[in-house]
Write a protein that holds these residues in place. Structure first.
Motif, PDB file in Angstrom:
ATOM      1  N   GLU A  74       0.798  -1.167   0.230  1.00  0.00           N
ATOM      2  CA  GLU A  74       0.017   0.013   0.116  1.00  0.00           C
ATOM      3  C   GLU A  74       0.940   1.419  -0.088  1.00  0.00           C
ATOM      4  O   GLU A  74       0.355   2.297  -0.583  1.00  0.00           O
ATOM      5  CB  GLU A  74      -0.991  -0.167   1.342  1.00  0.00           C
ATOM      6  CG  GLU A  74      -2.117  -1.115   0.899  1.00  0.00           C
ATOM      7  CD  GLU A  74      -3.013  -1.033   2.194  1.00  0.00           C
ATOM      8  OE1 GLU A  74      -3.033   0.016   2.924  1.00  0.00           O
ATOM      9  OE2 GLU A  74      -3.680  -2.197   2.189  1.00  0.00           O
ATOM     10  N   LEU A  78       2.875   3.998  -3.843  1.00  0.00           N
ATOM     11  CA  LEU A  78       2.670   5.489  -3.900  1.00  0.00           C
ATOM     12  C   LEU A  78       4.034   5.999  -4.653  1.00  0.00           C
ATOM     13  O   LEU A  78       3.696   7.102  -5.188  1.00  0.00           O
ATOM     14  CB  LEU A  78       2.538   5.850  -2.668  1.00  0.00           C
ATOM     15  CG  LEU A  78       1.288   5.641  -1.961  1.00  0.00           C
ATOM     16  CD1 LEU A  78       1.206   6.048  -0.375  1.00  0.00           C
ATOM     17  CD2 LEU A  78       0.001   6.129  -2.718  1.00  0.00           C
ATOM     18  N   HIS A  79       5.075   5.155  -4.641  1.00  0.00           N
ATOM     19  CA  HIS A  79       6.321   5.695  -5.050  1.00  0.00           C
ATOM     20  C   HIS A  79       6.728   5.552  -6.448  1.00  0.00           C
ATOM     21  O   HIS A  79       6.466   4.274  -6.915  1.00  0.00           O
ATOM     22  CB  HIS A  79       7.474   5.360  -4.265  1.00  0.00           C
ATOM     23  CG  HIS A  79       7.263   5.810  -2.837  1.00  0.00           C
ATOM     24  ND1 HIS A  79       7.787   6.892  -2.193  1.00  0.00           N
ATOM     25  CD2 HIS A  79       6.794   5.234  -1.560  1.00  0.00           C
ATOM     26  CE1 HIS A  79       7.758   7.049  -1.189  1.00  0.00           C
ATOM     27  NE2 HIS A  79       6.991   6.149  -0.661  1.00  0.00           N
ATOM     28  N   SER A 161       4.231  15.256   1.014  1.00  0.00           N
ATOM     29  CA  SER A 161       4.677  13.879   0.787  1.00  0.00           C
ATOM     30  C   SER A 161       5.898  14.144   0.013  1.00  0.00           C
ATOM     31  O   SER A 161       6.031  14.831  -1.075  1.00  0.00           O
ATOM     32  CB  SER A 161       3.717  12.900   0.531  1.00  0.00           C
ATOM     33  OG  SER A 161       2.584  12.777   1.195  1.00  0.00           O
ATOM     34  N   LEU A 163       8.265  11.647  -2.312  1.00  0.00           N
ATOM     35  CA  LEU A 163       8.233  10.278  -3.081  1.00  0.00           C
ATOM     36  C   LEU A 163       9.619  10.029  -3.681  1.00  0.00           C
ATOM     37  O   LEU A 163      10.223  10.593  -4.353  1.00  0.00           O
ATOM     38  CB  LEU A 163       7.073  10.538  -3.985  1.00  0.00           C
ATOM     39  CG  LEU A 163       5.700  10.787  -3.688  1.00  0.00           C
ATOM     40  CD1 LEU A 163       4.770  11.117  -5.008  1.00  0.00           C
ATOM     41  CD2 LEU A 163       5.100   9.914  -2.593  1.00  0.00           C
TER      42      LEU A 163
END
Length: 183
Positions: A74, A78-79, A161, A163
């Motif tokens: 999860e 995102l990266h 954020s 990343l």
């Protein structure tokens, strides 16, 4: 402070998952599975639920490494460095990496990356470069193996954020898989 994290990669110079560490492809020609396992995870570690939001680049990198160790799909999807579109893609990559590791004589669950040094090499409001010196340990045909390498991660800020967008590897001198006649 040191962290353990498998930093395998997906192909040759990107950490598919350094999920990433470490890494998608980490330039391990004869030991491509090592790179994949490092990027996708395969070690044990404690999960850090807040991996990148509102953190410094260093904290975000540590969170990414921890997510790699935990095989936390999860977080890893995102990266951008992982090249994964979904949690399902991530889980599939982990299954494939486990199968490839087994076929090559590797113990997938033994992969760990000990972070010896983590340094923010450069940082602006929107980009950061982090260098990590690490020691990779794993079992190959039941024997403990290790090698050291330097990883350079590129991060970009997205809202609050950070990343992980890219990784490069230097100094990888990983052992070649041994062939076994027993199947």
């Amino acid at each position: 402070m040191s962290h353990q994290t498998p930093t395998p990669t997906k192909d040759t110079t990107r950490i598919a998952l350094v999920v990433g560490i470490a890494l998608t492809a980490l330039l391990l020609v004869g030991v491509g599975v090592v790179a994949l396992v490092l990027a996708l995870g395969g070690g044990d570690g404690e999960k850090d639920d807040d991996t990148s939001a509102g953190q410094t680049p260093e904290d975000a990198m540590r969170g990414f490494i921890q997510a790699t160790n935990d095989a936390d799909c999860e977080v890893l999807v995102l990266h951008p460095v992982t090249d994964l579109d979904s949690v399902e893609d991530c889980e599939s990559e982990l299954d494939d990496a486990r199968d490839e590791a087994d076929e090559g004589g590797y113990d997938f669950d033994s992969f760990t990356l000990e972070v010896d040094d983590l340094e923010v090499a450069s940082e602006t409001d929107t980009e950061a470069t982090i260098t990590i010196e690490a020691t990779q340990t794993f079992e190959l045909d039941g024997d403990p193996e290790e090698y050291s390498a330097t990883y350079t991660y590129e991060l970009e800020k997205d809202g609050d954020s950070w990343l992980v967008t890219d990784v490069e590897t230097e100094g990888v001198d990983a052992p070649e898989p041994r062939s076994t006649d027993e199947d």
